[in-house]
Enzyme design. Sequence first.
Site, PDB file in Angstrom:
ATOM      1  N   GLY A 185      62.921  75.764 -11.114  1.00  0.00           N
ATOM      2  CA  GLY A 185      62.767  74.774 -11.198  1.00  0.00           C
ATOM      3  C   GLY A 185      62.200  73.652 -10.005  1.00  0.00           C
ATOM      4  CB  SER A 186      61.909  69.640 -10.452  1.00  0.00           C
ATOM      5  OG  SER A 186      61.135  69.579 -11.337  1.00  0.00           O
ATOM      6  CB  THR A 187      65.346  72.403  -6.581  1.00  0.00           C
ATOM      7  OG1 THR A 187      65.644  74.549  -7.139  1.00  0.00           O
ATOM      8  CG2 THR A 187      66.715  72.137  -7.233  1.00  0.00           C
ATOM      9  CB  ALA A 188      60.747  75.435  -5.890  1.00  0.00           C
TER      10      ALA A 188
END
Length: 663
Positions: free
Chosen positions: A370-373
């Site tokens: 998800g958005s941590t990437a």
Amino acid sequence: MKDRQPEPPRRRVPGPSRPARNGRPAAPRRPAPGPGARRPRPAPAKAPAALRLGSPRPRLRMVSLGLTLILIAFVVRLLQVQAVDASTYAARAEQHRYVEHVLAAERGGITDRSGVALATSVDAYDITADPTMFRPADTAPTKSSPAPVVPNDAPEQAAALLAPILGLDADVVAKKLRTPKTRYVLLARRQTPQVWKQIKDLKTTLAERAGREKTASVIAGVFADPSSKRVYPNGDLAAGILGWVNADGKGGGGVEQQLNKDLAGKPGKIRYAQSGGRQVPTAGSNEQPAVPGSDVELTIDRDIQWAAQKAITDQVKKSGADRGYVMVQDTRTGEVLAMANAPGFDPNDLSQANSTALGNAALQDAYEPGSTAKIMSMAAVIEEHAATPDTHVTVPNRLHRGDRLFQDDVDHPTWHLTLNGVLAKSSNIGTILATGQLGKTQPQANRVLYSYLHKFGIGSPTGLGFPGETSGILAPAAKWSTSQQYTIPFGQGFSINAMQAASVYSTIANGGVRVEPTLVRGTKGPDGRFTPAPRPKENRVVSAKTAKTIAQMLESVVDDEEGTGAKARIPGYRVAGKTGTANRVDPATGRYKGYTSSFAGFAPADQPRITVYCAIQNATKGSYFGGQICGPIYKQVMEFALKTLQVPPTGAEPARLPVSFQP
């Protein structure tokens, strides 16, 4: 001188007559001869008769007969031993011979970075038995050895006595004691000294009773081999890292399995004469001592591990989630300070463990981040000079790309954001637009993005070499589907494990240089010499300037009012972090179901020391957004780690990059 006159001759007077014998008159004595007369010669004496020996033949016959009888006796006895009673004497000889036993090596201990014991070994005993000593046929008395006969039901009697002590089923024990054609069976492994003392006391009591009653002791054939038992003094703490030791004494998971060769040492052996199952002290022995295993020192800090494990366990229960993980890493050295899983298990008692909780999910689960990437996408954009933090990005409510219509996690009017604002507000649409600038065409942009993801370690082993570790899934850019080329920039369409996710943030915190994570600091051999682990590999992913820029952008996520990570703020410290909420693939069905909630970051933001990453799978109670349920865990664990390592605040003011712009 006058002439001497000759003397007149003397008259011989005859002697008296001999008395008559048997009425007969005695013969007159013969007168003695006169002077000058010759005396008659006496008749020569008669020689004594010669001694004549008896014939030797009778005596030789007697000796020969005796020797023949003796030889016949020996032959008869030999035939009895070698032919008639051969099996009986072979069995008896089997009980009086040299035997060889393996000497178990003491298993090395496992400690944290400060030397606190995480896994150790204590004395134990393997309870064994000699089935031949439970069979009446093998213990029948003879004239030369009048031993008591073992009863026919000796295995059942012994099992009834031993089963309660060993915690086993009596039928199972009896079956082992009746095993044919063997002199060794293992009844129970790694029993405590207290258990063996109970059995010894019972053996002594029964032996004394058997001596009084002239009977056989039914458990005389039960023995013990010295062994060791693995103990984990902190219970379930770091169980996913440590693993366990299986029934064969080998590592069954975790570091116990990964470094089993170093920990196990080298077994020895002993050969000695035994009689009736006991060593004969006067017969001597030949012993090759066992070599103890090496001690292993981990990079883990026990206190930080405890804080991380407690935080994730509490949140998983509160959220009704399937599981969760927390990683803590030293940003400069790559050393893993904590690796916590929830739910966990107690390696001291695997019988109570849930099979789904065994192992180390933080390294074995592959999931879409998800958005941590998104920081990898932003790092690629800035490193390739495709944009800057101040670059304007107009973000519509919907974006049509390929075969899909993309949207952000909330409906919104058109946003006028900077590139920094795209990261702060975690806009999927803004990220797609930004990464589209990496190439003149979408396939070219895909190849550039793939190269950066690969350099960050996505799709490759972490370097820990941990048993069961997943490398994640990252397809080559040429194989990205129509939707993947737009979802991969914001963290969907590829998979990672928790260690890979934490390593991405440690790379940015370390000035753009990725240091392979390490879990082992070194080993200490039996000689006490410490051997440090090899230095981890390093490679530069992005420039130090790009890494510093990304760190400043991550501060906006936490510090800015429009950011999604406000719950991760730590008073007095500058915090860099990023939230993540991804669609989750259900392992049971292979379809999207639920969410993966996450938060990742490091502190202090301007002089990083520690990275903390948290992920929770399939929260079913309350919020499922990463900033809401993982942000507080990040704060709790990071605060504890900073205090434990005595990391002071920097005191410098944050850059406060702009989030939006006026059109």
